[in-house]
Design an enzyme around this catalytic site. Structure first.
Site, PDB file in Angstrom:
ATOM      1  N   ASP A   1      45.797  24.500  36.306  1.00 39.75           N
ATOM      2  CA  ASP A   1      45.898  25.939  36.106  1.00 39.75           C
ATOM      3  C   ASP A   1      45.445  26.574  37.422  1.00 39.75           C
ATOM      4  O   ASP A   1      44.824  25.920  38.265  1.00 39.75           O
ATOM      5  CB  ASP A   1      45.060  26.417  34.914  1.00 39.75           C
ATOM      6  CG  ASP A   1      45.528  27.802  34.428  1.00 39.75           C
ATOM      7  OD1 ASP A   1      46.227  28.500  35.194  1.00 39.75           O
ATOM      8  OD2 ASP A   1      45.194  28.188  33.288  1.00 39.75           O
ATOM      9  N   TRP A   2      45.745  27.841  37.574  1.00 37.23           N
ATOM     10  CA  TRP A   2      45.568  28.498  38.876  1.00 37.23           C
ATOM     11  C   TRP A   2      44.084  28.645  39.231  1.00 37.23           C
ATOM     12  O   TRP A   2      43.365  29.454  38.643  1.00 37.23           O
ATOM     13  CB  TRP A   2      46.287  29.839  38.863  1.00 37.23           C
ATOM     14  CG  TRP A   2      47.709  29.753  39.353  1.00 37.23           C
ATOM     15  CD1 TRP A   2      48.284  30.557  40.311  1.00 37.23           C
ATOM     16  CD2 TRP A   2      48.731  28.832  38.970  1.00 37.23           C
ATOM     17  NE1 TRP A   2      49.588  30.172  40.536  1.00 37.23           N
ATOM     18  CE2 TRP A   2      49.885  29.121  39.733  1.00 37.23           C
ATOM     19  CE3 TRP A   2      48.790  27.756  38.086  1.00 37.23           C
ATOM     20  CZ2 TRP A   2      51.081  28.404  39.631  1.00 37.23           C
ATOM     21  CZ3 TRP A   2      49.972  27.034  37.975  1.00 37.23           C
ATOM     22  CH2 TRP A   2      51.092  27.361  38.731  1.00 37.23           C
TER      23      TRP A   2
END
Ligand code: BGC
Length: 686
Positions: A226-227
């Site tokens: 995920d970012w």
């Protein structure tokens, strides 16, 4: 293929590092010299989100489809596929290679701010809807990223919290939907979650990424972070992660450091590189259908999904549908009748034009025509203004002169004010002035319809018994306005059912949102409707509930055997459903399995199969399901495997989890030795 090894051998260390992270906010890193492309990614899940260079959302012409919680309420995987395919076409139009969707995390509590992005509180429903969506998007030649793996069931402290979950709960609940989705589809990538799981960041969690996802489930696509979820890229790559997003400017130095310290090996780095290169090739080789883009047709798909999502919760005295001559004066209240709440906030915001949004009030006026006078009271939404301007008095006045009052209730005015990423819900009640208005409207008019525009369950508070009719509209995308008007006026027979429990009070036994460091999932398997099966007095509307303008009769449950060798279970189940009303309608039938003789703790019953069918008035259809070991097993932590106990089970057919229409028992026996491990096989515990 060895070409990958060949290509990797030509890369400098700097180039290797560049390929293992992003090139920009939503583009993977490429190497021009070697012809390695940057892949264009976009959120997801209910439409394309375009951003400027600073990751700010920009307005565009993209289509906002119903959010996952609405799609979950359709219980219709074919529709999830269709919506997925349409979003895939939007991606093609926008030059997006991979859509960062679907999200299929379990809804442990309606407080989680991102529940609107997830399908259900049940892993079987979520897993199948997610798989159908993935297959739909990918059918248009666009990749997907199944997210957020795993146990990202709240937004508070998502980037630092440690989810403490016992192994069995993890396997049977928080990983199960991923397992089902991956068995029924092949997403080009899987995105790991921000949080820690049992002390280890998901991005560095070898048990999760390597041992379960890759080794046990055989997933061979790309595992992306995920970012900003990576804390130590060296440890992450050695645990099974393949790509860090977005761009990590220091990755090269961090990998060199990791190599020196021994937290990562060159083999780990090359393995991850091979995975990224395979992903690049897979993206390039996906076949685009070449269907010409037609925005109107896209909007129609969004409409179709919205009209199947809308869930009729209560309809005493047949207040709905509004038919010709039934009402003469219709009062409409609430800002969201004019500015519908159709999506939540955060990275899932779709880049759409406001002009594309169907306005409920416009359709209500159009359908009422000359038949009924429609009076609109918009002030409803302005909290203080409403109170200061004697809003309650205005509601009373309108209710007294109306023979039908339609109240649009929402705390979200289109862009996720109340339900959004990175925050959990402050309250599960509507703001006081909304509740108060519903209350006084009901005191002054006997026909009141409350339309709830929320992405997840709400608690009714004082008004639930006062109003005869309640409709859950969800966040149903840009076409929701027409869909809700069609349901109100009977042009569409509602067919959504709750994919999550609506309760009358919040659970206060849950550790939520934790102590900022850890979050204990001590309730274990007593989660979702399993908890409410034990506390039925706390249910407002149960999991699986939804009404129609017609009625259905269930009959003739047949099992092809009454006992079966649990070594290799195969039981054919059939039953009939008849439309006993006067209009065409769709019914969602649910099959639950309840173990009767278990020696381990088990939920009272679990959803195993479901189907949605359409029936003309008087028409009857036979439904068939086949039960296998998968439908009876639990995860045995001693065996480290799934296990089917011998004993009696109840096979229940329900119109909801609390409305079981038919049931029959079946006995599973086994001659096998307990100690023998058979994958999803049978072992006797007695
Ligand atoms: C979200 C992801 C999303 C990513 C890229 C993260 O904050 O959790 O769901 O795909 O951002 O925008």
């Amino acid at each position: 293929m060895d070409n990958y090894k060949e290509l990797i051998s030509q890369m400098t260390f700097e180039e290797k590092a560049a390929v293992l992270t992003g090139g920009a906010a939503l583009t993977t890193g490429g190497v021009e010299r070697l012809g390695i492309p940057g892949i264009e990614l976009s959120d997801g899940p209910h439409g394309v989100r375009r951003i400027d260079g600073q990751t700010r959302n920009i307005e565009g012409g993209d289509v906002c489809f119903p959010t996952a919680s609405a799609v979950g309420a359709t219980w219709n995987p074919e529709l999830a596929y269709k919506a997925g395919a349409a979003i895939g076409r939007d991606c093609v139009e926008e030059g997006v290679d991979v859509l960062l969707a679907p999200g299929i995390n379990m809804k442990r509590t309606p407080r989680s701010g991102r529940n609107f992005e997830y399908y259900s509180e049940d892993p079987v429903l979520s897993g199948h809807m997610g798989a159908a969506f993935i297959n739909g998007v990918q059918s248009e030649g666009v990749g997907t990223s199944l997210k957020h793996f795993a146990v990202n069931s709240q937004e508070s402290d998502r980037g630092s919290i440690n989810a403490e979950v016992d192994e069995r709960t993890l396997r049977e609940y928080y990983l199960r939907e991923f397992e089902i989705a991956l068995k029924n589809s092949n997403p080009i990538s899987v995105m790991c979650a921000y949080n820690k799981l049992n002390g280890i960041w998901c991005s560095e969690n070898k048990y999760l990424l390597n041992d379960i996802l890759k080794e046990e489930w055989g997933y061979d696509g790309l595992v992306v972070s995920d970012w900003g979820a990576v804390h130590d890229i060296a440890k992450a790559l050695s645990a099974g992660l393949d790509l860090e997003m977005p761009k990590n400017a220091n990755i090269e130095a961090q990998l060199r450091d990791g190599l020196e310290k021994g937290t990562v090996t060159m083999e780990d780095i090359d393995r991850a590189l091979e995975s990224v290169l395979k992903f690049d090739d897979a993206v390039k080789s996906m076949k685009r259908t070449g269907t010409p883009y037609d925005r109107k047709a896209q909007h129609e798909v969004a409409y179709e999904a919205a009209s199947e999502a809308i869930t009729l919760l209560k309809n005493d005295n047949d207040v709905l549908p509004v038919t010709k001559g039934k009402y003469k004066k219709i009062g409409v209240i609430g800002k969201t009748a004019q500015f519908p709440a159709f999506m939540g906030g955060g990275s899932s915001c779709v880049s759409l034009n406001r002009e594309s949004v169907d306005i409920p009030l416009d359709y209500i006026k159009k359908y009422a025509g000359d038949d009924a006078e429609v009076t609109y009271l918009p002030e409803f939404a302005y909290g203080e203004d409403f109170m200061n301007n004697n809003g309650v008095g205005q509601v009373i006045q309108l209710a007294r002169k109306s023979d039908l009052v339609i109240i649009f209730a929402s705390d979200n005015f289109g862009w996720g004010e109340s339900e959004a990423e990175e925050m959990d819900r402050q309250s599960l009640y509507f703001t006081n002035y909304i509740s108060r208005s519903i209350e006084v409207a009901a005191e002054n008019c006997k026909n009141v319809v409350v339309i709830m525009e929320t992405g997840s369950a709400i608690i009714p508070y004082r008004w639930e018994k006062l109003v005869p009719c309640i409709v859950q509209m969800w966040y149903s995308g840009e076409a929701a306005g027409r869909a809700i008007a069609d349901v109100l006026f009977g042009k569409v027979n509602p067919s959504g059912k709750l994919s999550e429990t609506f309760m009358i009070k919040d659970r206060n036994d849950l550790d939520f949102p934790g102590d900022r460091v850890k979050l204990r999932y001590t309730e274990g398997l007593d989660v979702a409707y399993h908890y409410y099966d034990l506390h039925t007095d706390e249910i407002w509307y149960p999991f699986g509930h939804g009404l129609s303008y017609t009625t259905f009769k269930y009959s003739d449950l047949k099992l092809d055997k009454t006992e079966c060798d649990s070594e290799n279970t195969e039981i054919k189940v059939s039953f009939k459903i008849k439309n006993t009303g006067k209009v065409k309608g769709k019914e969602i039938a649910q099959l639950y399995v309840a173990p009767l003789d278990s020696v381990v703790y088990r939920p009272q019953k679990e959803l195993k199969h479901f189907t949605k069918i359409e029936l003309e008035p008087g028409e009857e259809k036979t439904i068939e399901f086949t039960l296998t070991n998968d439908d009876f097993c639990y995860y045995n932590v001693c065996l480290k495997d799934w296990h089917v106990e011998s004993g009696e089970y109840n096979i229940m057919i329900g119109a909801s989890s609390q409305d079981i229409k038919l049931s029959q028992k079946v006995f599973l026996f086994s001659d096998k030795d307990y100690t023998k491990t058979i994958r999803r096989g049978a072992m006797v515990l007695d």
